[in-house]
Scaffold this active site. Structure first.
Site, PDB file in Angstrom:
ATOM      1  N   GLU A  33       5.241   1.016   6.474  1.00  0.00           N
ATOM      2  CA  GLU A  33       4.330   0.314   7.412  1.00  0.00           C
ATOM      3  C   GLU A  33       2.863   0.376   6.991  1.00  0.00           C
ATOM      4  OE1 GLU A  33       6.869   2.173   8.420  1.00  0.00           O
ATOM      5  OE2 GLU A  33       7.621   1.548  10.384  1.00  0.00           O
ATOM      6  N   GLY A  34       2.506   1.379   6.195  1.00  0.00           N
ATOM      7  CA  GLY A  34       1.133   1.433   5.680  1.00  0.00           C
ATOM      8  C   GLY A  34       0.849   0.190   4.843  1.00  0.00           C
ATOM      9  N   HIS A  35       1.776  -0.103   3.929  1.00  0.00           N
ATOM     10  CA  HIS A  35       1.607  -1.286   3.072  1.00  0.00           C
ATOM     11  C   HIS A  35       1.717  -2.581   3.883  1.00  0.00           C
ATOM     12  CE1 HIS A  35       3.544   1.774   0.310  1.00  0.00           C
ATOM     13  NE2 HIS A  35       2.489   1.458  -0.397  1.00  0.00           N
TER      14      HIS A  35
END
Ligand code: AMP
Length: 290
Positions: A33-35
């Site tokens: 989810e960071g990316h």
């Protein structure tokens, strides 16, 4: 979503898109989810989104985890597609480095601290690959996560110094519910370490609360932060530093109008984790930089 593996094809495709506003999200894959938060933001702000997945050997030291860095191309392709990426650039090492380089890039500022200190040469490799990617993709906007705040600071220097016509956007760190910053390397944590690792964020928050309560002495904040990590985890502290952001120069007091970063790196058995908070002199957190 179009998948492109060759540099030539990527450049030709970019030429045909000359009138489009391109947002670019460079990654090393094993997406989470960071990316995808970067991809989503890029789709909102651009005509087209290009993302790259390339585990760049140049930015790994000899004893680092280049060969074991987690990879899952199929899953990454699915996630990129689901999150609005229009073109996924997937070069292999020989595409990016077809022959021995005739020049080297070397940072002289912003890298003698934090990860730059413990990973000599790391940011030289980052700057080299990003310069190549910026030239290949020619984006108007490039998106990075502030989880890697030193990387954002170093890229800010690159764009300024070499006049890349690209705007740098630093977006908030995405966390697990526990507060642990999402990272491709979290898969190497044991269950026990995962519980301990959430104290990295708790320690950062504690440091920030001290600033909010009027503490301006960096040494005091570092000391208390350190104590929390040492008592709550079995990890080995690589660094805890308070620096000016984005210059990453030492400060003696937080009583100034500029931004400050409190950054931590902790080595667990099979994963080295980093995290940080950036705040102003009153302790207000800065989540996004443009
Ligand atoms: P990496 O694949 O680790 O090179 O990361 C690619 C991009 O994703 C970088 O700009 C990172 O800062 C960003 N990123 C990685 N983890 C996170 C996270 N937890 N939150 C926000 N951005 C992240």
């Amino acid at each position: 979503m179009k998948i492109i593996k060759s540099v030539y094809d990527m450049q030709q495709t970019r030429l045909q898109l000359h009138d489009k506003r391109i947002g670019f999200v460079p990654t090393m894959g094993y997406l989470h989810e960071g990316h995808t938060s970067l991809m989503k933001k890029a789709t909102q702000e651009n005509d087209l989104v290009v993302s790259s997945i390339f585990v760049n050997p140049l930015q790994f030291g000899e004893n680092e985890d280049f060969s074991t860095y987690p990879r899952d191309e199929e899953h990454d392709i699915t996630l990129a597609k689901e999150n609005g990426v229009d073109i996924l650039f997937l070069p292999d090492t020989s595409a990016m480095y077809p022959s021995k380089m005739s020049l080297i890039m070397q940072t002289v500022r912003r890298t003698d601290v934090l990860c730059g200190k413990s990973r000599p040469g790391h940011f030289d490799g980052v700057l080299t690959v990003l310069s190549k990617l910026f030239n290949i993709v020619q984006p108007q906007h490039v998106y990075f996560g502030l989880k890697d705040a030193q990387q954002v600071a170093v890229v800010d220097g690159l764009i300024t110094d070499l006049n890349f016509p690209v705007k740098l956007i630093g977006l908030p760190t995405i966390r697990e519910e526990s507060g642990l910053a999402k990272s491709s390397r979290n898969v190497y944590l044991t269950e026990e370490e995962k519980v301990e690792a959430m104290y990295i964020y708790k320690a950062l928050q504690h440091g920030q609360s001290l600033v909010r309560n009027g503490e301006h002495n960096p040494e005091k904040i570092i000391e208390e932060t350190k104590q929390m990590i040492q008592t709550k985890t079995n990890g080995v502290i690589d660094y805890i530093e308070i620096l000016h952001y984005p210059l990453l120069e030492p400060i003696t007091s937080l009583q100034h109008n500029d931004l400050t970063i409190l950054a931590i790196a902790v080595q667990f058995e099979h994963a080295r984790l980093i995290d940080n908070l950036i705040f102003d002199s009153t302790g207000n957190i800065i989540e996004e930089l443009r």
